[in-house]
Structures are given as C-alpha cells and as structure tokens.
Motif scaffolding. Sequence first.
Motif, PDB file in Angstrom:
ATOM      1  N   ARG A  10     -41.712  32.632  26.580  1.00 46.73           N
ATOM      2  CA  ARG A  10     -40.750  33.530  27.037  1.00 46.73           C
ATOM      3  C   ARG A  10     -39.522  33.041  25.959  1.00 46.73           C
ATOM      4  O   ARG A  10     -39.530  31.807  25.728  1.00 46.73           O
ATOM      5  N   VAL A  12     -35.537  32.539  25.771  1.00 45.09           N
ATOM      6  CA  VAL A  12     -34.486  32.802  26.556  1.00 45.09           C
ATOM      7  C   VAL A  12     -33.176  32.358  25.995  1.00 45.09           C
ATOM      8  O   VAL A  12     -32.984  31.405  25.136  1.00 45.09           O
ATOM      9  N   ARG A  13     -32.050  32.864  26.198  1.00 38.15           N
ATOM     10  CA  ARG A  13     -30.501  32.704  25.496  1.00 38.15           C
ATOM     11  C   ARG A  13     -29.850  32.027  26.601  1.00 38.15           C
ATOM     12  O   ARG A  13     -29.742  32.415  27.698  1.00 38.15           O
ATOM     13  N   TYR A  14     -29.063  30.991  26.052  1.00 38.63           N
ATOM     14  CA  TYR A  14     -28.333  30.156  27.165  1.00 38.63           C
ATOM     15  C   TYR A  14     -26.709  30.179  26.375  1.00 38.63           C
ATOM     16  O   TYR A  14     -26.746  30.113  25.241  1.00 38.63           O
ATOM     17  N   ASP A  15     -25.517  29.999  27.243  1.00 35.64           N
ATOM     18  CA  ASP A  15     -24.388  29.781  26.522  1.00 35.64           C
ATOM     19  C   ASP A  15     -24.237  28.434  26.298  1.00 35.64           C
ATOM     20  O   ASP A  15     -25.088  27.464  26.387  1.00 35.64           O
ATOM     21  N   ASP A  19     -25.862  27.780  30.759  1.00 38.06           N
ATOM     22  CA  ASP A  19     -26.206  28.956  31.845  1.00 38.06           C
ATOM     23  C   ASP A  19     -27.040  29.873  31.050  1.00 38.06           C
ATOM     24  O   ASP A  19     -26.557  30.346  30.067  1.00 38.06           O
ATOM     25  N   MET A  20     -27.980  30.388  31.650  1.00 35.83           N
ATOM     26  CA  MET A  20     -28.862  31.408  31.315  1.00 35.83           C
ATOM     27  C   MET A  20     -28.147  32.827  31.088  1.00 35.83           C
ATOM     28  O   MET A  20     -27.509  33.282  32.114  1.00 35.83           O
ATOM     29  N   GLU A  23     -33.140  36.778  29.418  1.00 35.81           N
ATOM     30  CA  GLU A  23     -34.433  36.599  28.828  1.00 35.81           C
ATOM     31  C   GLU A  23     -34.525  37.729  27.803  1.00 35.81           C
ATOM     32  O   GLU A  23     -34.365  39.072  28.070  1.00 35.81           O
ATOM     33  N   GLN A  37     -37.948  33.873  18.701  1.00 38.96           N
ATOM     34  CA  GLN A  37     -36.890  32.759  18.942  1.00 38.96           C
ATOM     35  C   GLN A  37     -35.952  32.808  17.664  1.00 38.96           C
ATOM     36  O   GLN A  37     -34.755  32.532  17.848  1.00 38.96           O
ATOM     37  N   ASP A  47     -24.940  30.516  20.449  1.00 41.27           N
ATOM     38  CA  ASP A  47     -25.828  30.196  21.641  1.00 41.27           C
ATOM     39  C   ASP A  47     -27.308  29.517  21.519  1.00 41.27           C
ATOM     40  O   ASP A  47     -27.866  29.459  20.046  1.00 41.27           O
ATOM     41  N   GLN A  52     -40.033  29.025  25.842  1.00 42.63           N
ATOM     42  CA  GLN A  52     -40.386  28.465  26.976  1.00 42.63           C
ATOM     43  C   GLN A  52     -42.017  28.812  27.206  1.00 42.63           C
ATOM     44  O   GLN A  52     -42.104  29.824  26.934  1.00 42.63           O
ATOM     45  N   LYS A  60     -36.085  24.123  21.372  1.00 44.41           N
ATOM     46  CA  LYS A  60     -34.647  24.826  21.477  1.00 44.41           C
ATOM     47  C   LYS A  60     -34.205  25.144  19.897  1.00 44.41           C
ATOM     48  O   LYS A  60     -34.314  24.170  19.054  1.00 44.41           O
TER      49      LYS A  60
END
Length: 67
Positions: A10, A12-15, A19-20, A23, A37, A47, A52, A60
């Motif tokens: 997966r 996934v984008r986080y701030d 916080d997620m 996806e 990615q 961001d 994952q 990351k």
Amino acid sequence: MGRIFDHPYRVVRYDAHGDMIGELAQCIHFDLARACQREAARIWPDDEVALQHGIRVMVKMKGTEQL
C-alpha cells in the motif's frame, strides 16, 4: 465496511502531524508500489508518503528525500 481490494503493498499519504490523509494505491508487486510512492512524493512534496506491506512501513519519503 471492507476494502474493495486487498493487495499486499500500500502507498499511504500522511500529513505533517503524522495523521493519515489517504491510501493512494494498492499493488501486488513491490516495484510497482515503489514507483507509485515516488510519483506521489513528487506530487505532494510537503507530505510524507509511506510504502507499507500490511501494517509494516517499508520505505518513507518526503519529496525526493527518503526518510
């Protein structure tokens, strides 16, 4: 409600607060997930974008920098 797809990798984008946001992709192959990615990190350079495998974070990125 379950997910429509359930692939092993997966993106996934986080701030900035960790916080997620959402996806962005699910992939069967690692190389395809890694390419997704990298492109997502280019589109949203401020961001954190994580690759994952299940719940385990493998890579990351923030912008072009690998964290």
